[in-house]
Write a protein that holds these residues in place. Structure first.
Motif, PDB file in Angstrom:
ATOM      1  N   ILE A  30      71.184 -44.343   9.805  1.00  0.00           N
ATOM      2  CA  ILE A  30      70.570 -45.510   9.175  1.00  0.00           C
ATOM      3  C   ILE A  30      69.341 -45.074   8.368  1.00  0.00           C
ATOM      4  O   ILE A  30      68.538 -44.282   8.815  1.00  0.00           O
ATOM      5  N   GLY A  31      69.198 -45.621   7.182  1.00  0.00           N
ATOM      6  CA  GLY A  31      68.053 -45.318   6.344  1.00  0.00           C
ATOM      7  C   GLY A  31      68.238 -44.028   5.568  1.00  0.00           C
ATOM      8  O   GLY A  31      67.494 -43.062   5.759  1.00  0.00           O
ATOM      9  N   MET A  32      69.226 -43.993   4.673  1.00  0.00           N
ATOM     10  CA  MET A  32      69.476 -42.789   3.883  1.00  0.00           C
ATOM     11  C   MET A  32      68.293 -42.466   2.976  1.00  0.00           C
ATOM     12  O   MET A  32      67.585 -43.360   2.526  1.00  0.00           O
ATOM     13  N   VAL A  64      63.488 -49.265  -2.195  1.00  0.00           N
ATOM     14  CA  VAL A  64      62.571 -49.383  -1.076  1.00  0.00           C
ATOM     15  C   VAL A  64      62.619 -48.087  -0.269  1.00  0.00           C
ATOM     16  O   VAL A  64      63.629 -47.375  -0.261  1.00  0.00           O
ATOM     17  N   GLY A  65      61.517 -47.738   0.397  1.00  0.00           N
ATOM     18  CA  GLY A  65      61.487 -46.525   1.200  1.00  0.00           C
ATOM     19  C   GLY A  65      62.535 -46.523   2.302  1.00  0.00           C
ATOM     20  O   GLY A  65      62.887 -47.572   2.851  1.00  0.00           O
ATOM     21  N   SER A  66      63.052 -45.350   2.626  1.00  0.00           N
ATOM     22  CA  SER A  66      64.155 -45.259   3.592  1.00  0.00           C
ATOM     23  C   SER A  66      63.747 -45.762   4.971  1.00  0.00           C
ATOM     24  O   SER A  66      64.556 -46.361   5.687  1.00  0.00           O
ATOM     25  N   GLU A  67      62.488 -45.536   5.371  1.00  0.00           N
ATOM     26  CA  GLU A  67      62.031 -46.001   6.685  1.00  0.00           C
ATOM     27  C   GLU A  67      62.020 -47.533   6.729  1.00  0.00           C
ATOM     28  O   GLU A  67      62.407 -48.148   7.738  1.00  0.00           O
ATOM     29  N   ILE A  68      61.592 -48.149   5.636  1.00  0.00           N
ATOM     30  CA  ILE A  68      61.571 -49.609   5.564  1.00  0.00           C
ATOM     31  C   ILE A  68      62.985 -50.157   5.537  1.00  0.00           C
ATOM     32  O   ILE A  68      63.299 -51.162   6.185  1.00  0.00           O
ATOM     33  N   ARG A  69      63.874 -49.473   4.825  1.00  0.00           N
ATOM     34  CA  ARG A  69      65.273 -49.910   4.782  1.00  0.00           C
ATOM     35  C   ARG A  69      65.905 -49.864   6.173  1.00  0.00           C
ATOM     36  O   ARG A  69      66.714 -50.730   6.538  1.00  0.00           O
ATOM     37  N   ALA A  70      65.534 -48.863   6.959  1.00  0.00           N
ATOM     38  CA  ALA A  70      66.077 -48.758   8.316  1.00  0.00           C
ATOM     39  C   ALA A  70      65.673 -49.963   9.158  1.00  0.00           C
ATOM     40  O   ALA A  70      66.482 -50.493   9.936  1.00  0.00           O
ATOM     41  N   VAL A  71      64.430 -50.431   9.010  1.00  0.00           N
ATOM     42  CA  VAL A  71      63.976 -51.608   9.754  1.00  0.00           C
ATOM     43  C   VAL A  71      64.715 -52.860   9.268  1.00  0.00           C
ATOM     44  O   VAL A  71      65.127 -53.713  10.068  1.00  0.00           O
ATOM     45  N   ILE A  72      64.885 -52.973   7.965  1.00  0.00           N
ATOM     46  CA  ILE A  72      65.610 -54.129   7.408  1.00  0.00           C
ATOM     47  C   ILE A  72      67.024 -54.181   7.970  1.00  0.00           C
ATOM     48  O   ILE A  72      67.509 -55.238   8.401  1.00  0.00           O
TER      49      ILE A  72
END
Length: 301
Positions: free
Chosen positions: A119-121, A134-142
């Motif tokens: 998750i979060g490429m 969007v940053g990958s870390e933020i995408r992982a939370v989304i």
């Protein structure tokens, strides 16, 4: 559309590969890409062995897989459309000039497969085009807040990388990607081809007409905008119990969203803010934009 690979035909191909390969078929993932919305590249990337059923006429299937970094996979196949005769096996990188000339099964072995999806490429994995991801870390939370399921039907509005990752996870579902900008739609199409996705439908706006041929979404992710209420009005009319996840960088918008979502029956709104700082080459931390993520479930029942 008439189903090409019936249960009887699939069983005959399984028996053929069981007799002619050293592979433990108990661990094989079967994938019929003659059916709608089946993604061959993400499946092969994540499985040690995939039995792919394909129809004649796909002239660049091996090139697409090679271009996705799967050249070292081994392909077991035969000539013709029946599970009989001599079996062959070659590295996929040596087959990029071949097409599929008959409806048949082929067994693809990927010794470097990852058993789990990451998750979060990294943003470098996406086609850049016109989009600022969007940053990958933020995408992982989304994606954590979205809780995407394998068979989910999802609408993603102006969330390009979110749409791509959701489509990879929802292998038996559909992602409706809404892109208002023509340049962003073109970049989305590039990413769809790059990741080998067949379960993404790209449209240019949200209304009853544009969604009439799409599945009813279980979930919507959207970036807050001036058209947000119109989008929510339309989507909650289609699914009065739709799950809603909203992204915004505007504090005032975030503060007012719980009250707005009451209009759609959202009683338990969750609001979080994500803050990520990254160490740069000068050994100082650089803070990324810190969005608010607002989520809840509509309930008109």
């Amino acid at each position: 559309m008439e189903q090409i690979f019936t249960n009887e035909i699939i069983l005959s191909w399984l028996q053929y590969f069981a007799k002619n390969t050293p592979i433990d078929l108990e661990k094989v993932k079967m994938l019929d890409i003659t059916r709608k919305n089946k993604n061959v590249i993400p499946t092969v990337e994540s499985r040690k062995a995939t039995l792919v059923f394909t129809e004649a006429g796909d002239q660049d299937i091996f090139y697409r897989m090679w271009n996705a970094g799967l050249g070292e996979c081994e392909v077991w196949y035969n000539e013709g459309d029946k599970p009989e005769g001599e079996i062959k096996h070659d590295l996929l990188k040596d087959m990029i000039n071949r097409g599929i000339n008959a409806s048949a099964g082929m067994l693809i072995i990927n010794e470097n497969a990852r058993n789990t999806y990451k998750i979060g490429m990294r943003n470098e994995n996406f086609r850049r085009g016109s989009i600022n991801y969007v940053g990958s870390e933020i995408r992982a939370v989304i994606l954590n807040k979205m809780q995407v399921g394998q068979q989910d039907e999802i609408c993603v509005i102006s969330g390009e990388s979110i749409a791509i990752e959701a489509a990879i996870i929802a292998t038996d579902g559909t992602v409706i990607a809404v892109e208002y900008s023509g340049d962003d739609r073109a970049t989305m199409e590039e990413n769809i081809e790059h990741f080998g996705l067949s379960n993404v439908c790209v449209i240019d706006h949200v209304d009853e007409e544009s969604l009439k041929d799409c599945p009813i979404p279980r979930l919507v992710f959207l970036v807050a905008s001036a058209s947000m209420e119109q989008e929510l009005d339309c989507l909650t009319a289609l699914n009065p119990e739709i799950d809603i996840v909203i992204y915004t960088l505007d504090f005032n918008v975030a503060a007012n969203l719980p009250k707005l979502l009451e209009k759609y029956g959202v009683k338990d709104t969750e609001v979080i803010q994500i803050s990520v700082s990254v160490l740069n080459a000068k050994n100082s931390f650089v803070q990324q934009p810190a969005p608010w993520i607002i989520s809840g479930k509509a309930n008109f029942s």
